[in-house]
Write a protein that holds these residues in place. Sequence first.
Motif, mmCIF file in Angstrom:
data_model
loop_
_atom_site.group_PDB
_atom_site.id
_atom_site.type_symbol
_atom_site.label_atom_id
_atom_site.label_comp_id
_atom_site.label_asym_id
_atom_site.label_seq_id
_atom_site.Cartn_x
_atom_site.Cartn_y
_atom_site.Cartn_z
ATOM 1 N N MET A 1 0.879 -1.160 -0.079
ATOM 2 C CA MET A 1 0.053 0.111 0.238
ATOM 3 C C MET A 1 0.824 1.207 -0.100
ATOM 4 O O MET A 1 1.732 1.428 0.782
ATOM 5 N N THR A 2 0.615 2.143 -0.964
ATOM 6 C CA THR A 2 1.473 3.387 -1.062
ATOM 7 C C THR A 2 0.587 4.633 -0.914
ATOM 8 O O THR A 2 -0.314 4.523 -0.945
ATOM 9 N N SER A 3 1.162 5.415 -0.521
ATOM 10 C CA SER A 3 0.457 6.686 -0.518
ATOM 11 C C SER A 3 1.473 8.133 -0.717
ATOM 12 O O SER A 3 2.746 7.777 -0.568
ATOM 13 N N THR A 4 0.967 9.303 -0.643
ATOM 14 C CA THR A 4 1.543 10.391 -0.588
ATOM 15 C C THR A 4 1.257 10.983 0.796
ATOM 16 O O THR A 4 0.462 11.398 1.122
ATOM 17 N N ARG A 5 2.659 11.609 1.328
ATOM 18 C CA ARG A 5 2.572 11.893 2.894
ATOM 19 C C ARG A 5 2.866 13.356 2.825
ATOM 20 O O ARG A 5 3.764 13.889 2.120
ATOM 21 N N THR A 6 2.472 14.052 3.703
ATOM 22 C CA THR A 6 2.739 15.494 3.824
ATOM 23 C C THR A 6 3.766 15.732 4.940
ATOM 24 O O THR A 6 3.800 17.068 5.341
ATOM 25 N N THR A 7 4.454 14.884 5.504
ATOM 26 C CA THR A 7 5.549 15.051 6.596
ATOM 27 C C THR A 7 6.780 15.972 5.987
ATOM 28 O O THR A 7 6.851 17.125 5.746
ATOM 29 N N ALA A 8 7.876 14.980 5.841
ATOM 30 C CA ALA A 8 9.195 15.664 5.265
ATOM 31 C C ALA A 8 9.070 15.405 3.732
ATOM 32 O O ALA A 8 8.714 14.190 3.753
ATOM 33 N N THR A 144 -4.549 -6.010 16.814
ATOM 34 C CA THR A 144 -5.471 -7.249 17.127
ATOM 35 C C THR A 144 -4.869 -8.454 16.068
ATOM 36 O O THR A 144 -3.915 -8.272 15.318
ATOM 37 N N THR A 145 -5.138 -9.665 16.185
ATOM 38 C CA THR A 145 -4.989 -10.742 15.549
ATOM 39 C C THR A 145 -6.027 -11.140 14.253
ATOM 40 O O THR A 145 -6.969 -10.994 14.589
ATOM 41 N N ALA A 146 -5.467 -11.814 13.326
ATOM 42 C CA ALA A 146 -6.261 -12.490 12.166
ATOM 43 C C ALA A 146 -5.508 -13.549 11.546
ATOM 44 O O ALA A 146 -4.470 -13.768 12.106
ATOM 45 N N PHE A 147 -6.490 -14.037 10.728
ATOM 46 C CA PHE A 147 -5.879 -15.353 9.887
ATOM 47 C C PHE A 147 -5.871 -15.050 8.442
ATOM 48 O O PHE A 147 -7.028 -14.582 8.032
ATOM 49 N N LEU A 148 -4.879 -15.559 7.799
ATOM 50 C CA LEU A 148 -4.950 -15.306 6.411
ATOM 51 C C LEU A 148 -5.424 -17.025 5.970
ATOM 52 O O LEU A 148 -4.863 -17.817 6.452
ATOM 53 N N VAL A 149 -6.827 -17.144 5.344
ATOM 54 C CA VAL A 149 -7.096 -18.344 5.004
ATOM 55 C C VAL A 149 -7.595 -18.567 3.648
ATOM 56 O O VAL A 149 -7.498 -17.538 2.998
ATOM 57 N N PRO A 150 -7.512 -20.043 3.096
ATOM 58 C CA PRO A 150 -7.942 -20.013 1.841
ATOM 59 C C PRO A 150 -9.443 -19.310 1.638
ATOM 60 O O PRO A 150 -10.170 -19.308 2.622
ATOM 61 N N GLU A 151 -9.807 -18.854 0.334
ATOM 62 C CA GLU A 151 -11.268 -18.614 0.307
ATOM 63 C C GLU A 151 -12.294 -19.342 0.661
ATOM 64 O O GLU A 151 -12.371 -20.608 0.494
ATOM 65 N N ALA A 219 -4.000 -6.076 4.454
ATOM 66 C CA ALA A 219 -3.145 -5.492 3.269
ATOM 67 C C ALA A 219 -2.603 -6.584 2.332
ATOM 68 O O ALA A 219 -2.704 -6.423 1.330
ATOM 69 N N LEU A 220 -2.425 -7.686 3.111
ATOM 70 C CA LEU A 220 -1.504 -8.903 2.053
ATOM 71 C C LEU A 220 -2.762 -9.377 1.242
ATOM 72 O O LEU A 220 -2.747 -9.582 -0.061
ATOM 73 N N ALA A 221 -3.954 -9.731 1.935
ATOM 74 C CA ALA A 221 -5.068 -10.317 0.882
ATOM 75 C C ALA A 221 -5.482 -9.170 -0.158
ATOM 76 O O ALA A 221 -5.699 -9.581 -1.227
ATOM 77 N N ASP A 222 -5.555 -8.140 0.013
ATOM 78 C CA ASP A 222 -5.965 -6.816 -0.651
ATOM 79 C C ASP A 222 -4.929 -6.792 -1.802
ATOM 80 O O ASP A 222 -5.319 -6.534 -2.895
ATOM 81 N N ASN A 223 -3.695 -7.155 -1.722
ATOM 82 C CA ASN A 223 -2.856 -6.883 -2.726
ATOM 83 C C ASN A 223 -2.212 -7.983 -3.405
ATOM 84 O O ASN A 223 -1.045 -8.330 -3.938
ATOM 85 N N THR A 224 -3.014 -9.356 -3.239
ATOM 86 C CA THR A 224 -2.760 -10.333 -4.090
ATOM 87 C C THR A 224 -3.891 -10.957 -4.660
ATOM 88 O O THR A 224 -5.035 -10.656 -4.334
ATOM 89 N N ASP A 225 -3.770 -11.807 -5.898
ATOM 90 C CA ASP A 225 -4.520 -12.180 -6.774
ATOM 91 C C ASP A 225 -4.919 -13.919 -6.200
ATOM 92 O O ASP A 225 -5.712 -14.580 -6.622
#
Length: 320
Positions: A1-8, A144-151, A219-225
């Motif tokens: 996940m990338t973004s434009t930041r306004t810090t430095a 918090t915790t979660a699991f990555l699982v098969p569909e 993030a991992l699930a959103d960024n994979t096919d």
Amino acid sequence: MTSTRTTAPRRRALLAASAVGLLAVTTACSSVDDGGNETGGDDTAGGGTLTELQDSGTITVGFAGEEPYSFQDDSGELTGAAVALNEAIYGELGIDSVEGTLTEWNSLIPGLNADRFDSISAGMSILPERCEQAAFSEPEIMYTTAFLVPEGNPQNLTDWQSAVDADINLAVMSGAIEAGYAEETDVQTTQVGSPQDGLDAVTSGRADAFALTGISLRALADNTDAPVEATDAFVAVIDGVPQIGAGATVFRDEDTELLEAYNEELESIVSDPERYAEILGPFGFTEAERPVEGLTAEMLCEGDLEAIADELGPELGLDA
């Protein structure tokens, strides 16, 4: 996940490897090398490192490549929520350039103490055994915790106890807090070195699920096919005790002045919901990840989670 930041203002590092070495050409703020940097820690009552970093204008942070905390984007630039927070705070301290050293998770604290970098920017959980090895800032991110699982979630995993009851083989990152949960509850595990390795373990069938922080797995699930999904996040309960967790930036024990200056700037961000969301929101962090008032690094270093639950249960959303 990338973004434009306004810090430095951010700058990029171009890396060129050869058989005889590595040449890193840094052209601006956030950059990455391969772990060979020696920054030279300070052991003189904690006052030297902050001044040295302010004089140089650059700090080198160790990171483990876990999205969305600290990772390299498609262009090879260091980014992530922990990095964005570091940039905002170090910028206020007069340190405008944040450079990264990619390091295996288990080597982060040893690398810090060996002066390979100046701090750790990896959203590392504050745990008693880690507090014996290095100094943690005040909490920056609730976990918090979660699991990555098969569909379809064929094992119907919903919380930690469901993994215990299902008698599964669970992928966990070596040295991560979920590995400790598994050991304490006798869950069979496959150790992996990175989130990508955990994803590969699930998709290849070497593991039934992969346990990690909820926001990392989203993030991992959103960024994979790959045909996987992340379960809803939960607070793991081990032996009847809610596993309240928070991540922070890590420093050498002797760098007390740097830590105190960092904590002062951190407090102004964590106490301001709008500013916290402005800095971390682009990486998927919400009000749920903002540390609750009253939770301290000292409490988490002491490790009495029952006492924390008793004192801060309502603020943490735990049942009375």
